[in-house]
Design a protein around this motif. Structure first.
Motif, PDB file in Angstrom:
ATOM      1  N   UNK A 278       0.831  -1.213   0.000  1.00 47.67           N
ATOM      2  CA  UNK A 278       0.000   0.000   0.000  1.00 47.67           C
ATOM      3  C   UNK A 278       0.861   1.256   0.000  1.00 47.67           C
ATOM      4  N   UNK A 279       1.906   1.273   0.834  1.00 48.03           N
ATOM      5  CA  UNK A 279       2.766   2.459   0.909  1.00 48.03           C
ATOM      6  C   UNK A 279       3.613   2.637  -0.346  1.00 48.03           C
ATOM      7  N   UNK A 280       3.998   1.538  -0.978  1.00 51.79           N
ATOM      8  CA  UNK A 280       4.720   1.635  -2.251  1.00 51.79           C
ATOM      9  C   UNK A 280       3.807   2.260  -3.298  1.00 51.79           C
ATOM     10  N   UNK A 281       2.556   1.800  -3.333  1.00 49.30           N
ATOM     11  CA  UNK A 281       1.561   2.384  -4.240  1.00 49.30           C
ATOM     12  C   UNK A 281       1.400   3.876  -3.917  1.00 49.30           C
ATOM     13  N   UNK A 282       1.314   4.220  -2.629  1.00 47.33           N
ATOM     14  CA  UNK A 282       1.161   5.619  -2.214  1.00 47.33           C
ATOM     15  C   UNK A 282       2.376   6.454  -2.632  1.00 47.33           C
ATOM     16  N   UNK A 283       3.570   5.859  -2.608  1.00 50.30           N
ATOM     17  CA  UNK A 283       4.753   6.566  -3.098  1.00 50.30           C
ATOM     18  C   UNK A 283       4.575   6.945  -4.561  1.00 50.30           C
ATOM     19  N   UNK A 284       4.150   5.985  -5.378  1.00 46.74           N
ATOM     20  CA  UNK A 284       3.992   6.258  -6.807  1.00 46.74           C
ATOM     21  C   UNK A 284       2.844   7.232  -7.068  1.00 46.74           C
ATOM     22  N   UNK A 285       1.863   7.277  -6.172  1.00 45.00           N
ATOM     23  CA  UNK A 285       0.789   8.271  -6.294  1.00 45.00           C
ATOM     24  C   UNK A 285       1.325   9.665  -5.994  1.00 45.00           C
ATOM     25  N   UNK A 286       2.045   9.810  -4.884  1.00 45.36           N
ATOM     26  CA  UNK A 286       2.400  11.136  -4.378  1.00 45.36           C
ATOM     27  C   UNK A 286       3.774  11.651  -4.790  1.00 45.36           C
ATOM     28  N   UNK A 287       4.631  10.795  -5.291  1.00 50.92           N
ATOM     29  CA  UNK A 287       6.002  11.243  -5.540  1.00 50.92           C
ATOM     30  C   UNK A 287       6.483  11.007  -6.968  1.00 50.92           C
ATOM     31  N   UNK A 288       5.560  10.728  -7.881  1.00 53.79           N
ATOM     32  CA  UNK A 288       5.923  10.654  -9.299  1.00 53.79           C
ATOM     33  C   UNK A 288       4.934  11.516 -10.085  1.00 53.79           C
ATOM     34  N   UNK A 289       5.394  12.231 -11.081  1.00 57.57           N
ATOM     35  CA  UNK A 289       4.551  13.230 -11.743  1.00 57.57           C
ATOM     36  C   UNK A 289       3.622  12.715 -12.848  1.00 57.57           C
TER      37      UNK A 289
END
Length: 179
Positions: free
Chosen positions: A38-49
């Motif tokens: 879930x947090x890996x998914x959240x990283x790609x949501x919030x930290x990739x443009x």
């Protein structure tokens, strides 16, 4: 169906996420493995443009309910934000389990200047989804107006500038994504 078709892209992303989830659950156990996923998914949501992780939700919602992807992305960001905040408050040690989550923890806990990464990511994501919505609407209606062509060019230029700024910011801050 061509390899660049949205359904093919969606299935590839979903397959990668599921394979990653299986590996992470095997590596860290069910509870931590699902949270790391879930947090890996959240990283790609919030930290990739680009709307890569959100695309897993946005595209099926558009197909099923005809809701523009940029609107469903608001829900994606809300889910990612709540997941991030809850983990930061209740179980921050999870962020030390993988190099990617360590990077995300560093970005999240250092507002200046790292939140610029999140800001550029949000801007790029919503612009790319606006562009994708416009293109899909045009394809569904079987016509492409001059206005849509101009919007496509403008969005593409702005998105290119965002990607260049994002890349420059990562290099300037010596942020590297560990593999």
């Amino acid at each position: 169906m061509r390899g660049d078709h949205p359904i093919v892209k969606f299935l590839i992303l979903l397959g990668i996420l599921l394979a990653y989830a299986v590996w992470v659950v095997h590596e860290y156990g069910l509870e931590h493995g699902l949270l790391v996923t879930l947090l890996t998914w959240a990283f790609f949501v919030t930290a990739t443009p680009i709307a890569d992780a959100g695309f897993l939700v946005d595209f099926p919602v558009r197909l099923l309910f005809h809701l523009p992807m940029r609107k469903s992305e608001l829900i994606v960001w809300l889910i990612a934000g709540v997941s991030i905040l809850a983990t930061l408050l209740l179980n921050p040690a999870v962020y030390q389990l993988t190099p990617l989550l360590q990077l995300h923890y560093s970005i999240l806990t250092h507002p200046w200047p790292y939140w610029l990464i999140i800001s550029l990511s949000a801007l790029g994501t919503f612009l790319s989804l606006t562009l994708a919505d416009e293109m899909l609407d045009s394809l569904e209606e079987h016509h492409f107006t001059r206005r849509e062509a101009v919007l496509l060019i403008i969005f593409t230029l702005v998105l290119t500038i965002i990607l260049i700024l994002y890349h420059h910011l990562l290099r300037t801050l010596s942020v590297t994504i560990p593999l």
